[in-house]
Scaffold this active site. Structure first.
Site, PDB file in Angstrom:
ATOM      1  N   GLY A  13      84.229  49.637  35.382  1.00 13.47           N
ATOM      2  CA  GLY A  13      85.412  49.858  36.192  1.00 13.47           C
ATOM      3  C   GLY A  13      86.179  48.578  36.493  1.00 13.47           C
ATOM      4  O   GLY A  13      87.414  48.531  36.424  1.00 13.47           O
ATOM      5  N   ASN A  14      85.433  47.519  36.760  1.00 13.68           N
ATOM      6  CA  ASN A  14      86.013  46.244  37.143  1.00 13.68           C
ATOM      7  C   ASN A  14      86.907  45.604  36.079  1.00 13.68           C
ATOM      8  O   ASN A  14      87.761  44.776  36.388  1.00 13.68           O
ATOM      9  CB  ASN A  14      84.842  45.302  37.434  1.00 13.68           C
ATOM     10  CG  ASN A  14      85.146  44.358  38.543  1.00 13.68           C
ATOM     11  OD1 ASN A  14      85.825  44.716  39.492  1.00 13.68           O
ATOM     12  ND2 ASN A  14      84.670  43.146  38.418  1.00 13.68           N
ATOM     13  N   LYS A 133      78.253  64.987  40.592  1.00  7.20           N
ATOM     14  CA  LYS A 133      79.174  63.847  40.535  1.00  7.20           C
ATOM     15  C   LYS A 133      80.434  64.112  41.359  1.00  7.20           C
ATOM     16  O   LYS A 133      81.204  65.014  41.045  1.00  7.20           O
ATOM     17  CB  LYS A 133      79.518  63.626  39.054  1.00  7.20           C
ATOM     18  CG  LYS A 133      80.487  62.546  38.783  1.00  7.20           C
ATOM     19  CD  LYS A 133      79.811  61.217  38.553  1.00  7.20           C
ATOM     20  CE  LYS A 133      80.858  60.122  38.445  1.00  7.20           C
ATOM     21  NZ  LYS A 133      80.423  58.844  38.940  1.00  7.20           N
ATOM     22  N   LYS A 217      79.669  57.368  31.646  1.00  4.77           N
ATOM     23  CA  LYS A 217      80.271  56.469  30.663  1.00  4.77           C
ATOM     24  C   LYS A 217      79.222  55.681  29.864  1.00  4.77           C
ATOM     25  O   LYS A 217      79.377  55.457  28.662  1.00  4.77           O
ATOM     26  CB  LYS A 217      81.218  55.540  31.419  1.00  4.77           C
ATOM     27  CG  LYS A 217      81.804  54.416  30.707  1.00  4.77           C
ATOM     28  CD  LYS A 217      81.342  53.009  31.066  1.00  4.77           C
ATOM     29  CE  LYS A 217      81.185  52.597  32.476  1.00  4.77           C
ATOM     30  NZ  LYS A 217      80.247  51.537  32.719  1.00  4.77           N
ATOM     31  N   LYS A 279      72.722  52.411  32.996  1.00  3.32           N
ATOM     32  CA  LYS A 279      72.916  51.358  31.986  1.00  3.32           C
ATOM     33  C   LYS A 279      71.587  51.026  31.309  1.00  3.32           C
ATOM     34  O   LYS A 279      71.506  50.936  30.083  1.00  3.32           O
ATOM     35  CB  LYS A 279      73.499  50.096  32.625  1.00  3.32           C
ATOM     36  CG  LYS A 279      74.898  50.313  33.175  1.00  3.32           C
ATOM     37  CD  LYS A 279      75.487  49.013  33.718  1.00  3.32           C
ATOM     38  CE  LYS A 279      76.547  49.297  34.761  1.00  3.32           C
ATOM     39  NZ  LYS A 279      77.552  50.279  34.348  1.00  3.32           N
TER      40      LYS A 279
HETATM   41  P1  ADP Z   1      80.356  49.938  36.241  1.00  3.26           P
HETATM   42  O1  ADP Z   1      81.729  50.285  36.661  1.00  3.26           O
HETATM   43  O2  ADP Z   1      80.327  48.684  35.429  1.00  3.26           O
HETATM   44  O3  ADP Z   1      79.582  51.069  35.620  1.00  3.26           O
HETATM   45  P2  ADP Z   1      78.500  50.172  38.503  1.00  3.26           P
HETATM   46  O4  ADP Z   1      78.886  49.871  39.920  1.00  3.26           O
HETATM   47  O5  ADP Z   1      78.262  51.584  38.119  1.00  3.26           O
HETATM   48  O6  ADP Z   1      79.604  49.482  37.594  1.00  3.26           O
HETATM   49  O7  ADP Z   1      77.155  49.357  38.145  1.00  3.26           O
HETATM   50  C1  ADP Z   1      77.051  47.947  38.370  1.00  3.26           C
HETATM   51  C2  ADP Z   1      76.359  47.657  39.703  1.00  3.26           C
HETATM   52  O8  ADP Z   1      74.960  47.959  39.631  1.00  3.26           O
HETATM   53  C3  ADP Z   1      76.370  46.225  40.154  1.00  3.26           C
HETATM   54  O9  ADP Z   1      77.577  45.894  40.793  1.00  3.26           O
HETATM   55  C4  ADP Z   1      75.165  46.161  41.105  1.00  3.26           C
HETATM   56  O10 ADP Z   1      75.598  46.192  42.439  1.00  3.26           O
HETATM   57  C5  ADP Z   1      74.376  47.422  40.814  1.00  3.26           C
HETATM   58  N1  ADP Z   1      72.943  47.258  40.629  1.00  3.26           N
HETATM   59  C6  ADP Z   1      72.021  48.171  41.049  1.00  3.26           C
HETATM   60  N2  ADP Z   1      70.786  47.791  40.736  1.00  3.26           N
HETATM   61  C7  ADP Z   1      70.888  46.602  40.092  1.00  3.26           C
HETATM   62  C8  ADP Z   1      69.936  45.695  39.516  1.00  3.26           C
HETATM   63  N3  ADP Z   1      68.630  45.963  39.518  1.00  3.26           N
HETATM   64  N4  ADP Z   1      70.403  44.571  38.935  1.00  3.26           N
HETATM   65  C9  ADP Z   1      71.716  44.295  38.902  1.00  3.26           C
HETATM   66  N5  ADP Z   1      72.677  45.106  39.441  1.00  3.26           N
HETATM   67  C10 ADP Z   1      72.267  46.242  40.025  1.00  3.26           C
HETATM   68 MG    MG Z   2      78.951  52.861  36.603  1.00  2.58          MG
END
Ligand code: ADP
Ligand code: MG
Length: 317
Positions: A13-14, A133, A217, A279
């Site tokens: 998203g970022n 969701k 995604k 992820k």
């Molecule tokens: P995106 O839009 O890239 O999918 P998300 O917010 O869904 O972003 O996922 C990224 C986030 O996952 C990071 O900003 C972080 O806060 C979170 N996160 C949760 N658990 C972990 C972890 N174990 N290590 C790193 N980040 C983590």
């Molecule tokens: Mg995400």
């Protein structure tokens, strides 16, 4: 045949709309270009063919709200059509930005195509009986009740206050446009596909039909990577590395892990569901299904991570 490695890159998203921004087109284009500069380095290295996919959360949220506000004048479009619309919008921003940056480097000749992408899901996926969701605007309890009665939507109280519609999040089975994506890659085209997890469609006796759902995604990116026989799945987000004991004093960044280690940490609960969880899960699926490696890192480290100098890399063994 070229020996360039196919890399599927999932933009978080970022990469497009930063938290706290209003989301003007100018703001979004600035964010896109910053990420695109990393991707162009990959292309210019001559070692990779890239397929780009992206999230659409904030954009589709805004579009659903626009539909809601204008509903008495203009018939609102279903969620899956809003998904298609945001693929077009974000695809346009990425293709234009890629073209501009490639031209700046004297490589405006490299073709780029954004593909409106359908992703087939199974109508018997258990997700359809357990919507999870949240999407679209926030409502009061009374409004939520009315919408539930009128439209049959599932509504749920949100942790941030107010009520929201919740929709199923089924598993992606196949990328419907995978053949044309492969043909474009063979023709040296940079492809943008399956944005927002793809437009979810179900197969009804040989006819495809859109369904209101949101495909994760990261899982859609993984399926796309499998379908186009990519060697590398590169998931870009807002953290440089995957961490153990995230946001605690024992926090530890991971640079290189095996699928077995990732699975063990996953089960131990190190990766939050809905953010890092999918992820790592997608990375695991990818290497288990024959992918060479999956990498999770931040947008600004994208090229360095691909070259093994940053991020968290997951391999089979
Ligand atoms: P995106 O839009 O890239 O999918 P998300 O917010 O869904 O972003 O996922 C990224 C986030 O996952 C990071 O900003 C972080 O806060 C979170 N996160 C949760 N658990 C972990 C972890 N174990 N290590 C790193 N980040 C983590
Ligand atoms: Mg995400």
């Amino acid at each position: 045949m070229s020996n360039k490695k196919i890399v599927v890159i999932a933009l978080g998203g970022n990469a497009i709309l930063k938290r706290g921004e209003k989301g003007t087109i100018e703001e979004q284009l600035v964010s896109v270009e910053t990420t695109v500069r990393q991707l162009v380095q990959m292309v210019l290295s001559g070692k990779y063919k890239i397929v780009i996919t992206h999230g659409n959360g904030p954009q589709v949220g805004n579009l659903l709200l626009q539909n809601e506000i204008a509903k008495d004048e203009i018939t609102p479009m279903p969620l899956y059509v809003c998904g298609a619309q945001t693929q077009g919008m974000i695809g346009y921003m990425i293709q234009q930005s890629l073209g501009n940056v490639l031209t700046e480097h004297g490589r405006g000749d490299i073709p780029i195509a954004a593909i409106v992408t359908q992703v087939v899901v199974d109508s018997t996926d258990p997700a359809f009986t357990a919507p999870s969701k949240p999407v679209g605007p926030f409502y009061s309890q009374e409004e939520a009740q009315r919408i539930k009665e009128e439209k049959g939507y599932h509504m749920k109280e949100d942790a941030r206050g107010g009520w929201r519609r919740i929709v199923p999040s089924p598993d992606p089975i196949k990328i419907q446009e995978q053949i044309v994506i492969k043909q474009l890659l063979d023709a040296r085209t940079i492809v943008i596909a399956s944005g927002g997890g793809g437009i979810p469609v179900i197969d009804q006796k040989g006819r495809l039909a859109g369904v209101d759902a949101v495909i994760d995604k990261d899982f859609a990116a993984e399926r796309l990577a499998e379908n186009v026989e990519a060697k590398i799945l590169l998931i870009l987000t807002d953290v440089d590395q995957v961490k153990l004991y995230y946001q605690t004093p024992q926090e530890k960044a991971l640079s290189q892990i095996t699928a077995a280690e990732a699975a063990k940490y996953y089960t131990a609960g190190h990766f939050a569901p809905g953010s890092m969880g999918p992820k790592v899960s997608a990375a695991l699926r990818f290497v288990e299904s024959g992918g060479e490696k999956a990498i999770i890192t931040s947008h600004h480290n994208a090229f360095a991570a691909l070259e093994g100098r940053a991020g968290t890399t997951i391999t089979k063994d």
